[in-house]
Write an enzyme that holds these catalytic residues in place. Sequence first.
Site, PDB file in Angstrom:
ATOM      1  N   SER A 165       0.977  -1.185   0.016  1.00 30.71           N
ATOM      2  CA  SER A 165      -0.103  -0.208  -0.038  1.00 30.71           C
ATOM      3  C   SER A 165       0.847   1.412  -0.005  1.00 30.71           C
ATOM      4  O   SER A 165       1.745   1.392  -1.001  1.00 30.71           O
ATOM      5  CB  SER A 165      -0.928  -0.118   1.318  1.00 30.71           C
ATOM      6  OG  SER A 165      -1.890   0.723   1.090  1.00 30.71           O
ATOM      7  N   ASP A 211      -8.835  -4.405  -6.042  1.00 30.06           N
ATOM      8  CA  ASP A 211      -8.470  -3.181  -5.316  1.00 30.06           C
ATOM      9  C   ASP A 211      -9.389  -2.298  -5.460  1.00 30.06           C
ATOM     10  O   ASP A 211      -9.316  -1.543  -6.683  1.00 30.06           O
ATOM     11  CB  ASP A 211      -6.950  -3.114  -5.428  1.00 30.06           C
ATOM     12  CG  ASP A 211      -6.342  -2.119  -4.454  1.00 30.06           C
ATOM     13  OD1 ASP A 211      -7.001  -1.489  -3.919  1.00 30.06           O
ATOM     14  OD2 ASP A 211      -5.061  -2.245  -4.294  1.00 30.06           O
ATOM     15  N   HIS A 243      -6.874  -5.252  -2.192  1.00 28.07           N
ATOM     16  CA  HIS A 243      -5.824  -4.591  -1.486  1.00 28.07           C
ATOM     17  C   HIS A 243      -5.184  -5.149  -0.748  1.00 28.07           C
ATOM     18  O   HIS A 243      -3.816  -4.683  -0.371  1.00 28.07           O
ATOM     19  CB  HIS A 243      -6.474  -2.941  -1.226  1.00 28.07           C
ATOM     20  CG  HIS A 243      -5.490  -2.030  -0.797  1.00 28.07           C
ATOM     21  ND1 HIS A 243      -4.668  -1.593  -1.646  1.00 28.07           N
ATOM     22  CD2 HIS A 243      -5.279  -1.546   0.358  1.00 28.07           C
ATOM     23  CE1 HIS A 243      -3.667  -0.695  -1.057  1.00 28.07           C
ATOM     24  NE2 HIS A 243      -4.106  -0.826   0.285  1.00 28.07           N
TER      25      HIS A 243
END
Length: 296
Positions: A165, A211, A243
Amino acid sequence: MLKMRIRTRLLRTGLAALLAAGGLVTSQSLTAHAAENPYERGPAPTQSSIEASRGSYVVSQTSVSALSVSGFGGGTIYYPSSTADGTFGAVAVSPGYTAYQSSIAWLGPRLASQGFVVFTIDTNTTLDQPDSRGRQLLAALDYLTQRSSVRSRIDTSRLGVMGHSMGGGGTLEAAKSRPSLQAAIPLTGWNLDKTWPEIKTPTLVVGADGDTIAPVATHSEPFYGSLPSSLDKAYLELRGATHFTPNSSNTTIAKYSISWLKRFIDNDTRYEQFLCPLPSASLTIAEYRGNCPHTP
């Protein structure tokens, strides 16, 4: 680099021809082969070995307190227990926004068991942005190679970065700031900066088709597309993933991360077979792109 790769392939072709003809391969020949790449670690890889939950090395670990370091928030170092094979390449791994090192801890023993020193870190605060996380990844590598208890086990010329991330966004920031890095792998990366033409580090961008936090259309795909066309680069889009898929043990992430790190940190051409020809779409891969310049 190209000459080295061609020499390696010619040497292997010659050895194979001798074996096929029933010829004698001497110890001197094998020594010459080993000298072509002194960084190879571990046995010859197979599909099952890169998909296994553990590699051939027994792994030890040590905790690093945030109070004993500066520039990042401490973490855990995972490393091959034996020193018989000499030094290893090293990788620092950053968690994402609001997360702790526990969210990416599975990568520590998994990668270390394949022959790397791996440092999963905590950031100074869980809200740190990608540029800060990039600096912290570099600070972690500096600590790892200069002050840590395992520094003598590390080849300081063979370093890489990974992150999830905003940690993935930080991975790109770190590679931009330190071109000497040998490999970068952003995992479902997030960054407001979408273009990275400055990066000179071989980069594997990993995105996820489901995601919704860092959609591939606005993050991973632009990241990959902006990397120089001459760069060793690849884009892996996970199928049926979100994600947060990199926060749990994942065979597809592991096998291609291991192959990428081995190929570019260790210059180990034995792993080319898993990267080129480009992997096809499958039950776990929605898409895979790459330029495969490392295959003559």
